[in-house]
Design a protein around this motif. Structure first.
Motif, PDB file in Angstrom:
ATOM      1  N   THR A   1       0.833  -1.190   0.000  1.00 34.53           N
ATOM      2  CA  THR A   1       0.000   0.000   0.000  1.00 34.53           C
ATOM      3  C   THR A   1       0.875   1.249   0.000  1.00 34.53           C
ATOM      4  O   THR A   1       0.570   2.208  -0.694  1.00 34.53           O
ATOM      5  N   ASN A   2       1.942   1.245   0.784  1.00 35.42           N
ATOM      6  CA  ASN A   2       2.846   2.394   0.803  1.00 35.42           C
ATOM      7  C   ASN A   2       3.510   2.593  -0.550  1.00 35.42           C
ATOM      8  O   ASN A   2       3.727   3.726  -0.972  1.00 35.42           O
ATOM      9  N   GLN A   3       3.828   1.486  -1.232  1.00 35.94           N
ATOM     10  CA  GLN A   3       4.426   1.579  -2.557  1.00 35.94           C
ATOM     11  C   GLN A   3       3.457   2.226  -3.538  1.00 35.94           C
ATOM     12  O   GLN A   3       3.844   3.074  -4.331  1.00 35.94           O
ATOM     13  N   ARG A   4       2.186   1.831  -3.465  1.00 37.31           N
ATOM     14  CA  ARG A   4       1.180   2.422  -4.364  1.00 37.31           C
ATOM     15  C   ARG A   4       1.010   3.911  -4.077  1.00 37.31           C
ATOM     16  O   ARG A   4       0.856   4.708  -5.006  1.00 37.31           O
ATOM     17  N   GLN A   5       1.022   4.296  -2.812  1.00 32.23           N
ATOM     18  CA  GLN A   5       0.917   5.717  -2.476  1.00 32.23           C
ATOM     19  C   GLN A   5       2.107   6.483  -3.037  1.00 32.23           C
ATOM     20  O   GLN A   5       1.951   7.581  -3.578  1.00 32.23           O
ATOM     21  N   LEU A   6       3.287   5.909  -2.926  1.00 33.46           N
ATOM     22  CA  LEU A   6       4.486   6.556  -3.441  1.00 33.46           C
ATOM     23  C   LEU A   6       4.417   6.699  -4.966  1.00 33.46           C
ATOM     24  O   LEU A   6       4.757   7.754  -5.517  1.00 33.46           O
ATOM     25  N   ILE A   7       3.954   5.641  -5.641  1.00 28.69           N
ATOM     26  CA  ILE A   7       3.799   5.706  -7.100  1.00 28.69           C
ATOM     27  C   ILE A   7       2.795   6.794  -7.466  1.00 28.69           C
ATOM     28  O   ILE A   7       3.028   7.599  -8.372  1.00 28.69           O
ATOM     29  N   ASN A   8       1.656   6.824  -6.747  1.00 32.00           N
ATOM     30  CA  ASN A   8       0.637   7.851  -7.014  1.00 32.00           C
ATOM     31  C   ASN A   8       1.186   9.255  -6.808  1.00 32.00           C
ATOM     32  O   ASN A   8       0.988  10.137  -7.644  1.00 32.00           O
ATOM     33  N   GLU A   9       1.846   9.474  -5.692  1.00 28.70           N
ATOM     34  CA  GLU A   9       2.374  10.806  -5.398  1.00 28.70           C
ATOM     35  C   GLU A   9       3.391  11.238  -6.460  1.00 28.70           C
ATOM     36  O   GLU A   9       3.375  12.380  -6.904  1.00 28.70           O
ATOM     37  N   THR A  10       4.241  10.313  -6.873  1.00 22.39           N
ATOM     38  CA  THR A  10       5.270  10.656  -7.852  1.00 22.39           C
ATOM     39  C   THR A  10       4.657  10.972  -9.212  1.00 22.39           C
ATOM     40  O   THR A  10       4.987  11.991  -9.827  1.00 22.39           O
ATOM     41  N   LEU A  11       3.754  10.111  -9.666  1.00 26.10           N
ATOM     42  CA  LEU A  11       3.191  10.319 -11.002  1.00 26.10           C
ATOM     43  C   LEU A  11       2.150  11.437 -11.031  1.00 26.10           C
ATOM     44  O   LEU A  11       1.962  12.072 -12.081  1.00 26.10           O
ATOM     45  N   ASN A  12       1.471  11.697  -9.931  1.00 24.89           N
ATOM     46  CA  ASN A  12       0.496  12.796  -9.906  1.00 24.89           C
ATOM     47  C   ASN A  12       1.177  14.157 -10.016  1.00 24.89           C
ATOM     48  O   ASN A  12       0.548  15.141 -10.393  1.00 24.89           O
ATOM     49  N   LYS A  13       2.465  14.216  -9.721  1.00 26.17           N
ATOM     50  CA  LYS A  13       3.197  15.477  -9.873  1.00 26.17           C
ATOM     51  C   LYS A  13       3.291  15.892 -11.334  1.00 26.17           C
ATOM     52  O   LYS A  13       3.534  17.062 -11.632  1.00 26.17           O
ATOM     53  N   ASN A  14       3.090  14.932 -12.255  1.00 22.60           N
ATOM     54  CA  ASN A  14       3.096  15.280 -13.676  1.00 22.60           C
ATOM     55  C   ASN A  14       1.909  16.160 -14.051  1.00 22.60           C
ATOM     56  O   ASN A  14       1.941  16.831 -15.082  1.00 22.60           O
ATOM     57  N   TYR A  15       0.841  16.126 -13.251  1.00 21.60           N
ATOM     58  CA  TYR A  15      -0.334  16.963 -13.521  1.00 21.60           C
ATOM     59  C   TYR A  15      -0.137  18.413 -13.073  1.00 21.60           C
ATOM     60  O   TYR A  15      -0.901  19.277 -13.446  1.00 21.60           O
ATOM     61  N   LEU A  16       0.867  18.656 -12.251  1.00 25.00           N
ATOM     62  CA  LEU A  16       1.108  20.010 -11.756  1.00 25.00           C
ATOM     63  C   LEU A  16       1.730  20.875 -12.850  1.00 25.00           C
ATOM     64  O   LEU A  16       2.444  20.377 -13.723  1.00 25.00           O
ATOM     65  N   PRO A  17       1.472  22.179 -12.810  1.00 23.11           N
ATOM     66  CA  PRO A  17       2.104  23.052 -13.811  1.00 23.11           C
ATOM     67  C   PRO A  17       3.610  23.128 -13.569  1.00 23.11           C
ATOM     68  O   PRO A  17       4.080  23.023 -12.448  1.00 23.11           O
ATOM     69  N   LYS A  18       4.328  23.301 -14.667  1.00 17.16           N
ATOM     70  CA  LYS A  18       5.785  23.394 -14.594  1.00 17.16           C
ATOM     71  C   LYS A  18       6.190  24.791 -15.040  1.00 17.16           C
ATOM     72  O   LYS A  18       5.732  25.285 -16.069  1.00 17.16           O
ATOM     73  N   LEU A  19       7.029  25.420 -14.241  1.00 21.21           N
ATOM     74  CA  LEU A  19       7.519  26.763 -14.549  1.00 21.21           C
ATOM     75  C   LEU A  19       8.925  26.654 -15.120  1.00 21.21           C
ATOM     76  O   LEU A  19       9.753  25.913 -14.605  1.00 21.21           O
ATOM     77  N   ASN A  20       9.168  27.416 -16.188  1.00 21.88           N
ATOM     78  CA  ASN A  20      10.494  27.483 -16.787  1.00 21.88           C
ATOM     79  C   ASN A  20      10.933  28.939 -16.789  1.00 21.88           C
ATOM     80  O   ASN A  20      10.240  29.805 -17.310  1.00 21.88           O
ATOM     81  N   LEU A  21      12.066  29.207 -16.207  1.00 19.39           N
ATOM     82  CA  LEU A  21      12.617  30.558 -16.174  1.00 19.39           C
ATOM     83  C   LEU A  21      13.970  30.514 -16.862  1.00 19.39           C
ATOM     84  O   LEU A  21      14.815  29.675 -16.539  1.00 19.39           O
ATOM     85  N   SER A  22      14.152  31.394 -17.845  1.00 20.68           N
ATOM     86  CA  SER A  22      15.440  31.448 -18.523  1.00 20.68           C
ATOM     87  C   SER A  22      15.795  32.911 -18.753  1.00 20.68           C
ATOM     88  O   SER A  22      14.931  33.783 -18.804  1.00 20.68           O
ATOM     89  N   GLY A  23      17.067  33.155 -18.854  1.00 23.01           N
ATOM     90  CA  GLY A  23      17.531  34.524 -19.056  1.00 23.01           C
ATOM     91  C   GLY A  23      18.737  34.538 -19.977  1.00 23.01           C
ATOM     92  O   GLY A  23      19.425  33.546 -20.151  1.00 23.01           O
ATOM     93  N   GLN A  24      18.960  35.715 -20.582  1.00 16.42           N
ATOM     94  CA  GLN A  24      20.066  35.852 -21.503  1.00 16.42           C
ATOM     95  C   GLN A  24      20.538  37.300 -21.465  1.00 16.42           C
ATOM     96  O   GLN A  24      19.726  38.224 -21.404  1.00 16.42           O
ATOM     97  N   ALA A  25      21.824  37.469 -21.490  1.00 19.19           N
ATOM     98  CA  ALA A  25      22.397  38.811 -21.563  1.00 19.19           C
ATOM     99  C   ALA A  25      23.432  38.800 -22.679  1.00 19.19           C
ATOM    100  O   ALA A  25      24.245  37.885 -22.778  1.00 19.19           O
ATOM    101  N   THR A  26      23.391  39.816 -23.542  1.00 22.37           N
ATOM    102  CA  THR A  26      24.354  39.907 -24.639  1.00 22.37           C
ATOM    103  C   THR A  26      24.937  41.303 -24.691  1.00 22.37           C
ATOM    104  O   THR A  26      24.306  42.289 -24.272  1.00 22.37           O
ATOM    105  N   TYR A  27      26.111  41.385 -25.229  1.00 20.42           N
ATOM    106  CA  TYR A  27      26.758  42.677 -25.451  1.00 20.42           C
ATOM    107  C   TYR A  27      27.207  42.708 -26.899  1.00 20.42           C
ATOM    108  O   TYR A  27      27.935  41.814 -27.345  1.00 20.42           O
ATOM    109  N   GLN A  28      26.754  43.699 -27.635  1.00 17.22           N
ATOM    110  CA  GLN A  28      27.083  43.840 -29.040  1.00 17.22           C
ATOM    111  C   GLN A  28      28.296  44.765 -29.171  1.00 17.22           C
ATOM    112  O   GLN A  28      28.314  45.855 -28.609  1.00 17.22           O
TER     113      GLN A  28
END
Length: 173
Positions: A1-28
């Motif tokens: 039962t604990n294994q199933r809960q762990l599997i559920n918790e891990t895979l249910n995280k795929n339903y959560l939104p994912k944030l991506n933050l990226s940055g770039q700085a350039t000098y011409q």
């Protein structure tokens, strides 16, 4: 039962939104410049040589076509297979322990029987020694009985060695 809960918790995280933050700085080293128009001063702005870019993205699964659900099912099946493997290994180990313990009890009984036989032979040897000293028994008959006693003592050593090996095996398990 604990294994199933762990599997559920891990895979249910795929339903959560994912944030991506990226940055770039350039000098011409060079930037485009336009000539000034005399009638319209400041019409073309001057471009800076440094440039900064920051992006924030949000990804949210709306519909995955049942991929996460099927992944859960396969993980549950794999977990059930592992549990069954453990049960089979445990059952085999219990059988092995029972077999070793039964052999141990057999060796203890054998040890007791050999001791009783040696005691009986020692009593008989005393009687046969008297008969030999009185001339009613041949030396070869007495030697045969002593040889049987030696065989039993040898068997006693073998049984004791086997018993100690069984104890070591049980300790290892």
């Amino acid at each position: 039962t604990n294994q199933r809960q762990l599997i559920n918790e891990t895979l249910n995280k795929n339903y959560l939104p994912k944030l991506n933050l990226s940055g770039q700085a350039t000098y011409q080293s060079e930037v485009v410049t336009f000539p000034e128009i005399p009638t319209m001063p400041g019409f073309f702005p001057e471009f800076p040589q440094d440039n900064y870019n920051v992006e924030l993205g949000v990804n949210q699964i709306i519909w995955d076509g049942g991929a996460i659900k099927s992944t859960k099912a396969s993980q549950y099946a794999a977990n059930d297979v592992e549990i069954q493997k453990l049960n089979v290994e445990t059952y085999g180990l219990i059988g092995k322990i029972n077999q070793l313990y039964t052999n141990y009890l057999y060796l203890i009984k054998s040890n007791d029987i050999i001791h009783l036989s040696i005691n009986e032979l020692e009593k008989n040897i005393k009687i046969l020694n008297s008969a030999y000293e009185n001339g009613t028994l041949l030396k070869s008959d007495l030697n045969n009985v002593n040889a049987e006693k030696l065989k039993l003592q040898k068997e006693l050593i073998r049984v004791e060695s086997a018993r100690l090996n069984l104890i070591r095996s049980l300790n290892i398990i």
